[in-house]
Design an enzyme around this catalytic site. Structure first.
Site, PDB file in Angstrom:
ATOM      1  N   ARG A 211       0.871  -1.031   0.009  1.00 43.75           N
ATOM      2  CA  ARG A 211       0.107  -0.052   0.099  1.00 43.75           C
ATOM      3  C   ARG A 211       0.698   1.184  -0.073  1.00 43.75           C
ATOM      4  NH1 ARG A 211      -5.514  -1.004   1.382  1.00 43.75           N
ATOM      5  NH2 ARG A 211      -5.711  -3.072   1.876  1.00 43.75           N
ATOM      6  N   GLU A 213       0.841   3.971   1.169  1.00 49.66           N
ATOM      7  CA  GLU A 213      -0.083   5.074   2.325  1.00 49.66           C
ATOM      8  C   GLU A 213       1.050   6.261   2.374  1.00 49.66           C
ATOM      9  OE1 GLU A 213      -1.702   3.666   5.584  1.00 49.66           O
ATOM     10  OE2 GLU A 213      -1.863   1.677   4.673  1.00 49.66           O
ATOM     11  N   ARG A 219       2.909   2.655  13.437  1.00 55.36           N
ATOM     12  CA  ARG A 219       1.982   1.657  12.966  1.00 55.36           C
ATOM     13  C   ARG A 219       1.701   1.475  11.666  1.00 55.36           C
ATOM     14  NH1 ARG A 219      -4.023   3.066  15.463  1.00 55.36           N
ATOM     15  NH2 ARG A 219      -4.413   4.924  14.203  1.00 55.36           N
ATOM     16  N   HIS A 220       2.208   2.185  10.636  1.00 54.77           N
ATOM     17  CA  HIS A 220       1.688   1.905   9.242  1.00 54.77           C
ATOM     18  C   HIS A 220       3.204   1.369   8.713  1.00 54.77           C
ATOM     19  CE1 HIS A 220      -1.370   4.633  10.053  1.00 54.77           C
ATOM     20  NE2 HIS A 220      -2.026   3.725   9.207  1.00 54.77           N
ATOM     21  N   GLU A 357      -6.442  -0.870  15.426  1.00 56.11           N
ATOM     22  CA  GLU A 357      -7.190  -1.845  14.541  1.00 56.11           C
ATOM     23  C   GLU A 357      -6.413  -2.914  14.057  1.00 56.11           C
ATOM     24  OE1 GLU A 357      -9.011  -1.734  10.004  1.00 56.11           O
ATOM     25  OE2 GLU A 357      -9.025  -0.037  10.921  1.00 56.11           O
ATOM     26  N   SER A 360     -10.250  -5.997   9.297  1.00 48.02           N
ATOM     27  CA  SER A 360     -11.274  -5.188   8.842  1.00 48.02           C
ATOM     28  C   SER A 360     -11.767  -6.643   8.002  1.00 48.02           C
ATOM     29  CB  SER A 360     -10.884  -4.541   7.549  1.00 48.02           C
ATOM     30  OG  SER A 360     -11.994  -3.688   6.954  1.00 48.02           O
ATOM     31  N   ARG A 408       0.812  -6.005  13.093  1.00 44.14           N
ATOM     32  CA  ARG A 408      -0.130  -5.389  14.165  1.00 44.14           C
ATOM     33  C   ARG A 408      -0.541  -6.403  15.417  1.00 44.14           C
ATOM     34  NH1 ARG A 408      -4.109  -0.582  12.179  1.00 44.14           N
ATOM     35  NH2 ARG A 408      -2.507   0.625  10.958  1.00 44.14           N
TER      36      ARG A 408
END
Length: 434
Positions: A211, A213, A219-220, A357, A360, A408
């Site tokens: 990704r 991002e 946390r990414h 989180e 998902s 995570r």
């Protein structure tokens, strides 16, 4: 063939050959000690200078820390040694000399900043605490695979180079593929859905996702490990049950098989396997509870995504893993099915750790016409996804699933400050090497 004796297996009375790295040398004058480290632990090598050959002593005590050596000799009991035994060497061979100046201290006596550690990850993993994280990660993945098999899943591997993005948008990494534009896959989502329409029905995959991002937070990541599940004839409640089973299995596996590593990390007394069922809050209840904490400058309203501060405030209140369900349809992806009795609500859910989180998921839209309409509503061209949509015309069963962030899960399980601690060689906006 490896004919050496591992340090953990060395017993008094043995004639042993051990091999590993020079962890430390302590020279006390007439006697000196070298601590040798291998994958199982450490062992003391004793040099009594007046009673040994000078060349042997010089070789053993002249070697630099972190050099690889092989030592042969008698194993003797010694209560004062770190492991209760020591080797009196008959020979010492320097297999690979290390430079005297190391970029970081694998003994851990001198701390190093995270960027320095990541730049020298091989040395970094010689530290017991760092090695323990990855031993636990390996056990976590083993336990997760076993749990999936217990649920009747087939393990699959889906393409990581694709013609279209799973969700579209700016989070795609474009690449050139034999003169064509292609992308690194954001998720196995579309492929695992196609599999539940095949003879496999219930599948899982553990693999990389990519990704692009813009986030650059603790946390990414831009390359992560996704733990994915999908099952035919499941609804969102069934999928949440499976998710809870897999997460609990990960904790159980680590608790059962990683006692030494948990001790090394100082977690032996505090590590707990989640025993209670994970509560399930509706999105509406979640934003009401977050608003009630007073932690946000502005109150959340229907349709807002949950900000990090809100997630943390709710997590502190919940104090355990929990699900957020019945998200607004408008903020969930096109493939998430709406509730039968209210099209404003989706079957989507998230699994939350108190700090962030993790998952998902939701029930998927399996009806062809509704799926195509969902593409159009989100500004995506259905024709670009024909390989996917056309299969929904050939008998696609109701199905549900989820994706869990592997790093995570490790990060929250062990209370790590930065997700990069849970990755051997992280990929983020600044880091492409090593």
């Amino acid at each position: 063939m490896d004919e050496r004796t591992y340090t953990a297996d060395a017993e008094p009375g043995d004639e042993a050959t051990v091999a590993g790295w020079v962890h430390e040398i302590r020279d006390l004058g007439g006697i000196a000690f070298l601590i040798l480290r291998d994958t199982t632990g450490k062992i003391q090598v004793k040099f009594e200078k007046d009673e040994m050959d000078d060349d042997l002593v010089e070789t053993g005590l002249g070697v630099h820390r972190e050099s690889v050596i092989r030592v042969a000799g008698a194993v003797e009991e010694e209560e004062r040694a770190p492991t209760g035994v020591e080797i009196v060497p008959e020979s010492v061979e320097v297999v690979a000399e290390a430079d005297p100046e190391l970029p970081l201290d694998p003994s851990g006596k001198v701390d190093a900043e995270l960027p320095t550690r990541l730049d020298n990850r091989t040395l970094d993993l010689r530290k017991d605490e760092v090695k323990a994280i990855f031993e636990i990660r390996a056990e976590l993945l083993r336990s997760v695979r076993e749990a999936f098999r217990g649920l009747g899943c087939t393990e699959i591997n889906t393409p990581k180079i694709v013609a279209t993005g799973t969700e579209g948008g700016t989070e795609l990494f474009p690449i050139t593929y034999f003169g064509q534009e292609a992308f690194m896959n954001q998720s196995p989502q579309l492929f695992k859905q196609l599999m539940v329409g095949s003879g496999l029905e219930r599948v899982f995959e553990i693999g990389p996702i990519f990704r692009a991002e813009e986030h650059n937070t603790p946390r990414h990541l831009n390359e992560a490990t996704s733990i994915d599940f999908e099952s035919a004839f499941f609804d969102e409640s069934d999928a949440m049950d499976a998710c809870e089973t897999v997460v609990r299995a990960a904790y159980e596996g680590v608790a059962e098989n990683c006692a030494t590593e948990l001790e090394t990390l100082g977690l032996a007394e505090t590590f707990e396997v989640p025993e209670e069922s994970f509560p399930r809050l509706s999105y509406e209840e979640a934003i009401e509870r977050i608003n009630a904490t007073g932690e946000l400058d502005e109150q959340l309203v229907w349709g807002d995504d949950l900000p990090t501060e809100g997630e943390r405030a709710l997590g502190e209140e919940m104090g355990q893993h929990y699900f957020i369900t019945e998200w607004p349809s408008e903020i969930k992806p096109f493939y998430i099915k709406d509730k039968e009795d209210d099209e404003q609500l989706s079957t989507g859910f998230d699994l939350m750790h108190p700090s962030m989180e993790l998952v998902s998921g939701g029930q998927r839209e399996h009806r062809y016409e509704h799926l195509v309409a969902g593409f159009e509503q989100q500004g995506l061209d259905p024709e670009a996804f024909e390989y996917y949509t056309k299969m929904f015309r050939y008998g696609m069963p109701p199905h549900a699933g989820w994706g869990l962030g592997g790093e995570r899960l490790v990060m929250t399980m062990l209370g790590l400050d930065n997700i990069r601690e849970a990755v051997l060689f992280p990929r983020d906006r600044q880091r492409l090497s090593p």
